[in-house]
Scaffold this active site. Structure first.
Site, PDB file in Angstrom:
ATOM      1  N   LYS A  28       0.878  -1.070  -0.207  1.00 30.19           N
ATOM      2  CA  LYS A  28       0.036  -0.145   0.104  1.00 30.19           C
ATOM      3  C   LYS A  28       0.829   1.055   0.261  1.00 30.19           C
ATOM      4  CE  LYS A  28      -1.153   2.494   2.782  1.00 30.19           C
ATOM      5  NZ  LYS A  28      -0.747   4.154   3.314  1.00 30.19           N
ATOM      6  N   THR A  77       5.046   6.664   3.454  1.00 23.22           N
ATOM      7  CA  THR A  77       3.587   6.044   3.886  1.00 23.22           C
ATOM      8  C   THR A  77       3.807   4.634   3.047  1.00 23.22           C
ATOM      9  OG1 THR A  77       2.556   7.785   4.808  1.00 23.22           O
ATOM     10  CG2 THR A  77       1.381   6.023   4.652  1.00 23.22           C
TER      11      THR A  77
END
Length: 407
Positions: free
Chosen positions: A183, A194
């Site tokens: 992700k 992230t």
């Protein structure tokens, strides 16, 4: 669907993180987020040799601390718990307690040792986890939540799509599978970002060899992507090798180690490119290829400077063949180059040759830059160094997404 890659690597079009022998995965909605799946799990039938790389951000989130401690005990992981929606970063002592609690509840649910559990979180920074919902969610994990699609969906935040890759190779007559899910969409500028990536394999490999391989491959994949230049608090790449295909353990001197490393590189680079392609608000994937440097590290720095440039990214978004922005990024990369040796291509269109502009069709260049996949080739000399890097364009939508991220 299978597609054969070079050197005996077969791409599994329908493969996923649970395709390697002995792995199961799933996801569910625990209520951390309003409607989306938000709790993912991965389980190996036996403890798997584990290797990880983590964000270099000084504010490392609590789950990373717990995962690193788990791996440090004996170098193996058997179960993984991941939540989305809340990052459990900058949450102090309570955040640490919550991450350990996630590990403990997961260990009890799957009947494994606590130090055989890895923990990961992604989402908003500075908020405490809703532990009552997470504990209840872990207790609900069963065959009803057991699909790889659910795992891939549950780890997402602002991503628009799931990201997966899988390949197979032959080692000593055994069919070995390497597969992964990831992700990442915003706050992407690894030295990790992230982004979370989890890779499984049924190969048998010594921990030292897996550590060496992952670190080297990360520098050619996840550390060569950027979306917005921000490095997050929660980034992690975790590889689990459970040895269910019982061949001779791979070491760095094993005859098939190079094949394994190339296959793992393909999986990591595929996932990395999918993260870049799915950058927040992105409409295009940008691939930069730098050649002619004295060594690969120099090419990597130049490539990262180009794909990190907001001016390059906005030019690509607007299909503007403004090559001056590219050579400017090359020039401030910090690497020693001779401007008279620099050549630049947009796809097959040469725009700079040995430091001198080349006449080209602006219309042809515009048509090329309007495609969803754009390549930039930069040659700076005749050295052996080269590197690939991946990024995305910078759009108005990126600003909209991040102006209201918490709301």
């Amino acid at each position: 669907m299978m597609t054969t890659l070079k050197k005996g690597i077969t791409i599994l079009g329908n493969g996923d993180i649970a395709t390697p022998k002995g792995f199961k995965a799933g996801g569910l909605h625990a209520g951390i987020r309003k409607k989306k799946l938000d709790l993912a799990w991965l389980y190996s039938e036996v403890p798997a040799v584990a290797a990880g790389v983590y964000t270099l951000n000084s504010f490392q989130a609590a789950p990373l601390k717990v995962t690193k401690e788990s791996i440090a005990v004996e170098g193996k992981i058997q179960a993984l718990i991941v939540n989305s929606g809340v990052a459990n970063a900058c949450t102090g002592e309570q955040g640490d307690k919550d991450a350990y609690k996630m590990r403990d509840v997961m260990a009890e649910k799957f009947n494994v040792e606590k130090h055989h559990v890895a923990v990961a979180s992604t989402g908003v920074i500075g908020e405490l986890l809703p532990m009552d919902k997470i504990e209840a969610g872990i207790k609900q994990m069963d065959k009803q939540t057991q699909t790889s699609d659910m795992f891939e969906t549950a780890i997402l935040t602002t991503d628009t799509k799931e990201k997966r890759a899988a390949v197979q190779i032959e080692i000593e007559g055994k069919t070995v599978t390497i597969a992964g899910a990831a992700k990442g969409s915003g706050m992407i500028n690894p030295n990790m970002a992230t982004m979370l990536s989890f890779i499984t394999t049924d190969a048998t490999i010594e921990k030292e060899a897996l550590d060496v391989s992952l670190k080297a491959i990360t520098n050619q994949s996840f550390n060569m992507i950027t979306v917005d230049g921000d490095t997050s608090t929660n980034d992690m790449v975790l590889v689990l090798a459970n040895g269910k295909q019982q061949h001779t353990p791979l070491t760095t001197t094993h005859a098939d180690y190079p094949l394994f490393e190339e296959a793992l590189t393909y999986v990591c680079q595929t996932l990395a490119k999918e993260i870049a392609r799915d950058g927040e608000g992105a409409t295009k994937l940008i691939e930069v290829h730098v050649t002619g440097t004295a060594h690969d590290e120099s090419a990597q720095k130049i490539g990262k400077a180009i794909i990190s440039s907001n001016l390059v990214k906005t030019a690509i978004h607007g299909a503007d063949a403004n090559w001056g922005r590219i050579i400017t990024a090359v020039g401030y990369s910090g690497e020693a180059i001779d401007p008279n040796q620099v050549s630049v291509k947009l796809g097959k269109i040469t725009v700079v040759n040995h430091g001198v502009p080349v006449a080209f069709s602006e219309e042809e260049a515009k048509q090329y830059l309007e495609q969803v996949d754009v390549s930039i080739d930069v040659n700076v000399g005749d050295g052996p160094g080269e590197a690939y890097g991946w990024g995305c364009d910078l759009s108005y939508e990126y600003v909209r997404i991040n102006a209201s991220y918490r709301t």
